[in-house]
Enzyme design. Structure first.
Site, PDB file in Angstrom:
ATOM      1  CG  HIS A   1      16.546  35.428   3.391  1.00 27.53           C
ATOM      2  ND1 HIS A   1      16.300  34.082   3.281  1.00 27.53           N
ATOM      3  CD2 HIS A   1      15.339  36.029   3.425  1.00 27.53           C
ATOM      4  CE1 HIS A   1      14.995  33.883   3.252  1.00 27.53           C
ATOM      5  NE2 HIS A   1      14.382  35.046   3.341  1.00 27.53           N
TER       6      HIS A   1
ATOM      7  CG  ASP B   1      19.867  36.730  -1.569  1.00 26.89           C
ATOM      8  OD1 ASP B   1      19.039  36.895  -2.488  1.00 26.89           O
ATOM      9  OD2 ASP B   1      19.558  36.491  -0.394  1.00 26.89           O
TER      10      ASP B   1
ATOM     11  CD  GLN C   1      13.483  41.358  -1.064  1.00 23.27           C
ATOM     12  OE1 GLN C   1      12.821  42.123  -1.776  1.00 23.27           O
ATOM     13  NE2 GLN C   1      12.918  40.379  -0.381  1.00 23.27           N
TER      14      GLN C   1
ATOM     15  CE  LYS D   1      11.770  36.833  -2.143  1.00 24.04           C
ATOM     16  NZ  LYS D   1      10.927  37.005  -0.948  1.00 24.04           N
TER      17      LYS D   1
ATOM     18  CB  CYS E   1      14.109  35.112   6.671  1.00 21.51           C
ATOM     19  SG  CYS E   1      12.523  34.362   6.434  1.00 21.51           S
TER      20      CYS E   1
HETATM   21  C1  PLP Z   1      17.152  38.613   0.529  1.00 18.80           C
HETATM   22  C2  PLP Z   1      16.395  37.354   0.272  1.00 18.80           C
HETATM   23  N1  PLP Z   1      17.065  36.244  -0.078  1.00 18.80           N
HETATM   24  C3  PLP Z   1      16.438  35.085  -0.328  1.00 18.80           C
HETATM   25  C4  PLP Z   1      15.069  34.972  -0.227  1.00 18.80           C
HETATM   26  C5  PLP Z   1      14.431  33.634  -0.470  1.00 18.80           C
HETATM   27  O1  PLP Z   1      13.578  33.655  -1.551  1.00 18.80           O
HETATM   28  P1  PLP Z   1      12.581  32.441  -1.849  1.00 18.80           P
HETATM   29  O2  PLP Z   1      11.822  32.202  -0.603  1.00 18.80           O
HETATM   30  O3  PLP Z   1      11.748  32.919  -2.968  1.00 18.80           O
HETATM   31  O4  PLP Z   1      13.432  31.263  -2.233  1.00 18.80           O
HETATM   32  C6  PLP Z   1      14.333  36.090   0.142  1.00 18.80           C
HETATM   33  C7  PLP Z   1      12.858  35.997   0.298  1.00 18.80           C
HETATM   34  O5  PLP Z   1      12.267  36.423   1.269  1.00 18.80           O
HETATM   35  C8  PLP Z   1      15.005  37.311   0.384  1.00 18.80           C
HETATM   36  O6  PLP Z   1      14.331  38.408   0.754  1.00 18.80           O
END
Ligand code: PLP
Lengths: 147, 398
Positions: B113, B190, B193, B216, B354
């Site tokens: 991401h 990270d 998910q 989430k 993303c």
């Molecule tokens: C794998 C992953 N990392 C990081 C994020 C970023 O999360 P946030 O936008 O809540 O900071 C997301 C959100 O789409 C994600 O799916």
């Protein structure tokens, strides 16, 4: 416009777009329109001489609405003066935004007269027009700077 | 089980299949936030009166709950942030920005991401370290063998998602972390998910840093968690300084920061969000994370069993056991598929999700993604599959 006619114009321009394919010729002004809100990514080329839009080309990956809209715009604005183009763009934007407009100016672009019913596609229909507006603004900016 | 009572949107006729982006919020979470604003709206860290003490208590109670939820050894290892993005930025810039030296190597993958990869790009520039990508298998998964191959004497940190948000593959992070530690390499995970969908145990994993977002996992937007081992959080340099995080300062610029967690939580926290998040965790605990995970896996199996019969649909992650289904409709641009589904009240996400550099590997730039949560039903799946069982999707999208 009749719903089937509307759809068939859009599909025709999506599947057989006019003016698709770039020239990579230096006499064209180039601009990339990478929609910030969706995944459309289109490149445009404009050939403008003595205030006349002589040619428009585009290419890239985009949805049915922005591809067809680019095709229709290229056909609609080719050969027009910048002044005429600005008037067409203004009326087109008004149509998309449900404001009063002159539909006689818009030709096939009238097929987006109900796109407001799908609000998240408005930006697709507007994308190519944003591109040419940027180019015109820059050209006129340069002229004003020279004054 | 029927969740319509707790999630009002479910009764509105909308089929919500974008749970990777954010989940719906149960009314207990919304009520809790409302209760704070209505009945004891005060700032934190100012426990000079009862209302404010209650706020402090609620926040530390939530911190304890989060620690327990991911099995952290100590609740001070739980830092509240605004989301996974901020957590990752604080870890990567605040810790690794000072830890990495000229020529050091950072290992990651091309399926990450933007919130993980872009902070690493910045730190690689400021520290003169290098980013190296672990090879992905043809099915885009990461194996320990590929990690081993990518490691060199200069590797100082491995950073990747536990579960990716594009195809949802589960990385063998336990094995990666063990191997990394044997080679003096730190690991940043990270978990945006994974924490919402399965039981995560940071002590068992022995992970050094981990990040996720409350929104989430039924919680409010604007709240995230940064987990780090105490010894590393003590060394982490705050990116933002100000009130609430300092112990002392004078006009000669002598400054002393508080200890963790306060050191890393400058300014007024997202009080209502943190308090609401507490109820989200209660909700998930009552369901049981094992049950949440099993339900999603089973529902995806059902979706695949139906969807794979459609000749016009390509699925990219059939066999990956979770609630994410990534697909395209032959001959129809992903955006048009989503516009078509939207007309039928079905919410799916399109795009590169993303993870823009993944297209270099996947070969297609844009896909549609349906992502499930425990409140989705077979009827939701049927609605999606029935909608896709149509040869005129492009025409009908207009
Ligand atoms: C794998 C992953 N990392 C990081 C994020 C970023 O999360 P946030 O936008 O809540 O900071 C997301 C959100 O789409 C994600 O799916």
């Amino acid at each position: 416009m009749d719903v089937n006619l509307r759809k068939s114009i859009i599909l025709e321009h999506y599947q057989n777009p006019l003016n698709k394919g770039l020239t990579n010729d230096d006499s064209y002004i180039k601009i990339n329109m990478n929609s910030k809100t969706c995944i459309d990514n289109l490149d445009f080329e404009f050939k403008i001489n003595h205030g006349i839009i002589e040619d428009i080309k585009f290419d890239g990956e985009a949805c049915a609405i922005s591809t067809s809209s680019s095709s229709i715009m290229s056909d609609l604005l080719k050969g027009k003066s910048i002044k005429q183009a600005k008037q067409i763009i203004k009326n087109y934007e008004n149509m998309i935004n449900e404001l009063p407009y002159d539909k006689d100016l818009l030709g096939e672009a009238n097929c987006y007269d109900e796109i407001y019913k799908q609000p998240n596609r408005k930006k697709c229909a507007l994308l190519p027009y944003e591109g040419i507006k940027d180019v015109i603004d820059k050209l006129e900016g340069v002229k004003n700077d020279k004054k | 089980m029927n969740f319509n009572k707790d999630f009002k949107i479910l009764s509105s006729g909308i089929t919500y299949l974008d749970n990777c982006a954010t989940t719906l919020k149960p009314s207990v979470v919304i009520d809790e936030i409302n209760d704070y604003y209505t009945n004891y709206c005060a700032n934190a860290h100012r426990g000079d009166y009862d209302l404010s003490r209650k706020v402090d208590e609620k926040i530390s109670e939530t911190r304890e709950k989060v620690a327990y939820f991911i099995n952290a050894k100590d609740s001070k290892e739980i830092i509240f942030t605004s989301g996974a993005t901020e957590s990752l930025n604080i870890i990567i810039k605040g810790f690794f920005g000072n830890y990495l030296k000229d020529g050091d190597e950072i290992l990651t993958t091309k399926a990450e991401h933007a919130s993980l990869i872009l902070p690493w790009f910045e730190v690689a520039k400021t520290t003169n370290s290098k980013i190296k990508y672990i090879d992905l298998n043809p099915d885009l998964t990461v194996t320990l063998d590929n990690v081993k191959k990518a490691i060199s004497k200069k590797t100082k940190v491995i950073s990747l998602a536990h579960i990716t948000n594009v195809i949802g593959d589960v990385r063998p992070i336990k094995e990666i972390i063990k191997y990394a530690h044997e080679n003096n390499i730190l690991v940043v995970i990270d978990a945006a998910q994974s924490v919402p969908h399965e039981k995560i145990d940071v002590t068992f994993l022995d992970v050094d840093f981990l990040a996720f977002s409350a929104h989430k996992m039924l919680g409010p937007t604007g709240v995230g968690v940064l987990y780090g081992k105490t010894k590393y959080l003590n060394d982490l340099k705050p990116l933002i300084t100000g009130g609430g995080m300092n112990a002392f300062f004078d006009s000669l610029m002598n400054v002393e920061y508080k200890d963790i967690p306060e050191k890393l939580e400058p300014g007024t926290p997202n009080v209502s969000g943190i308090i609401g998040f507490s109820k989200a965790i209660d909700y998930l605990n009552a369901l049981g994370m094992e049950n949440v995970h099993k339900y999603e896996v089973d529902l995806k199996k059902y979706m695949i069993s139906r969807l794979s019969k459609l000749k016009n649909v390509v699925i990219y992650n059939k066999d990956i056991p979770n609630g994410i289904i990534t697909f395209n409709v032959n001959g129809v641009f992903a955006q048009d598929v989503a516009a078509y589904l939207n007309k039928k009240g079905i919410c799916v996400r399109v795009g590169s999700h993303c993870a823009k550099i993944l297209s270099e590997v996947l070969g297609v730039k844009n896909t549609c993604r349906a992502s499930l949560y425990f409140y989705n039903t077979k009827e939701d799946v049927d609605k999606l599959v029935d909608a896709l069982d149509n040869d005129n999707i492009l025409y009908d999208s207009l």
